[in-house]
Design a protein around this motif. Sequence first.
Motif, PDB file in Angstrom:
ATOM      1  N   ASN A  70       0.815  -1.221   0.000  1.00 12.57           N
ATOM      2  CA  ASN A  70       0.000   0.000   0.000  1.00 12.57           C
ATOM      3  C   ASN A  70       0.848   1.269   0.000  1.00 12.57           C
ATOM      4  N   ARG A  71       2.111   1.163   0.400  1.00 15.55           N
ATOM      5  CA  ARG A  71       2.953   2.362   0.448  1.00 15.55           C
ATOM      6  C   ARG A  71       3.149   2.972  -0.942  1.00 15.55           C
ATOM      7  N   PHE A  72       2.885   2.186  -1.987  1.00 13.34           N
ATOM      8  CA  PHE A  72       2.979   2.696  -3.349  1.00 13.34           C
ATOM      9  C   PHE A  72       1.671   3.346  -3.801  1.00 13.34           C
ATOM     10  N   LEU A  73       0.604   3.158  -3.021  1.00 15.07           N
ATOM     11  CA  LEU A  73      -0.713   3.669  -3.404  1.00 15.07           C
ATOM     12  C   LEU A  73      -1.005   5.063  -2.849  1.00 15.07           C
ATOM     13  N   VAL A  74      -0.084   5.610  -2.059  1.00 14.94           N
ATOM     14  CA  VAL A  74      -0.320   6.930  -1.483  1.00 14.94           C
ATOM     15  C   VAL A  74       0.611   7.958  -2.095  1.00 14.94           C
ATOM     16  N   GLU A  75       0.110   9.162  -2.137  1.00 20.33           N
ATOM     17  CA  GLU A  75       0.937  10.331  -2.435  1.00 20.33           C
ATOM     18  C   GLU A  75       0.802  11.247  -1.240  1.00 20.33           C
ATOM     19  N   VAL A  76       1.924  11.716  -0.720  1.00 21.75           N
ATOM     20  CA  VAL A  76       1.934  12.544   0.482  1.00 21.75           C
ATOM     21  C   VAL A  76       2.581  13.882   0.145  1.00 21.75           C
ATOM     22  N   ILE A  77       1.871  14.954   0.483  1.00 23.18           N
ATOM     23  CA  ILE A  77       2.368  16.311   0.244  1.00 23.18           C
ATOM     24  C   ILE A  77       2.283  17.067   1.560  1.00 23.18           C
ATOM     25  N   HIS A  78       3.423  17.622   1.971  1.00 25.42           N
ATOM     26  CA  HIS A  78       3.421  18.459   3.173  1.00 25.42           C
ATOM     27  C   HIS A  78       3.826  19.861   2.753  1.00 25.42           C
ATOM     28  N   GLU A  79       2.992  20.828   3.099  1.00 26.44           N
ATOM     29  CA  GLU A  79       3.242  22.230   2.784  1.00 26.44           C
ATOM     30  C   GLU A  79       3.494  22.969   4.081  1.00 26.44           C
ATOM     31  N   SER A  80       4.682  23.572   4.197  1.00 25.87           N
ATOM     32  CA  SER A  80       5.009  24.303   5.422  1.00 25.87           C
ATOM     33  C   SER A  80       6.161  25.253   5.150  1.00 25.87           C
ATOM     34  N   PRO A  81       6.377  26.191   6.088  1.00 23.94           N
ATOM     35  CA  PRO A  81       7.606  26.968   6.001  1.00 23.94           C
ATOM     36  C   PRO A  81       8.794  25.999   6.061  1.00 23.94           C
ATOM     37  N   ALA A  82       9.863  26.324   5.370  1.00 26.66           N
ATOM     38  CA  ALA A  82      11.056  25.474   5.345  1.00 26.66           C
ATOM     39  C   ALA A  82      11.884  25.734   6.599  1.00 26.66           C
ATOM     40  N   GLU A  83      11.325  25.357   7.729  1.00 24.95           N
ATOM     41  CA  GLU A  83      11.982  25.581   9.025  1.00 24.95           C
ATOM     42  C   GLU A  83      11.724  24.393   9.930  1.00 24.95           C
ATOM     43  N   ILE A  84      12.728  24.087  10.740  1.00 24.88           N
ATOM     44  CA  ILE A  84      12.510  23.143  11.829  1.00 24.88           C
ATOM     45  C   ILE A  84      11.748  23.926  12.890  1.00 24.88           C
TER      46      ILE A  84
END
Length: 172
Positions: A70-84
Motif C-alpha cells: 500500500n505504500r505505493f498507493l499513497v501520495e503525500v504532500i506536506h506544505e510548510s515553512p522550510a523551518e525546523i
Amino acid sequence: MLIALQLTLGAPATAHPVTSSATDSTAAAIQRVTEIHGGAGPWAVVGYRMGMRALQELGLMSPTPHTSRNRFLVEVIHESPAEIPFVCIVDGLHAATGASLGKLNLKLVEVESLEKMRSVVIHRETGKRVEFQVLPEFIDKYRNLPPEQLAAAGQEVLQLADEKLFRLAISP
C-alpha cells in the motif's frame, strides 16, 4: 506504571488499565519515528499520527503499513515553512505511510506562513484525499521546546486524541 508515567509526562491518564498491546504499539510508533527522524519529538510524532489516520481513512491500513504494498498507493504532500520544527512532520508522515522521495510519492512544498501549513495524503487509485491542518494550539504549545523536552512531548502527542492535534477534511 504506565499511568504514572503518563501523568509525569503530562499525558492524560486512562480510566482503564493500558493493555500490553497498547504499550507495544506505543513503543513501536516511537521506535518507527526514531528510526526515520532520529528522535520522536512532537512534530515528527504528529506527522506519524496524521499518516496513520490517513491510511485508516483511505482503507490502506495494514499491520506494518510502511512495508506494505500500500505504500505505493499513497501520495503525500506536506506544505510548510522550510523551518525546523515544521518540516519534521514530513519524517513522521514517511514513518507512517512508507511514502518516500525515492518512490516519488513524498513531496515537501514550501509556503510562507504557518496559516498555510497542511499535509495531504491521496490514494493514487481512487483519488480520495485526507487533508490535515495542525491546530494553532499545538503550534503554540510545541513550537519552541528546548531539546531536552522533545522526547517527553513526543510521548504526550502520541497519547492525545486526534482532535487535540489537528483538523482533517476528507474528500472523495
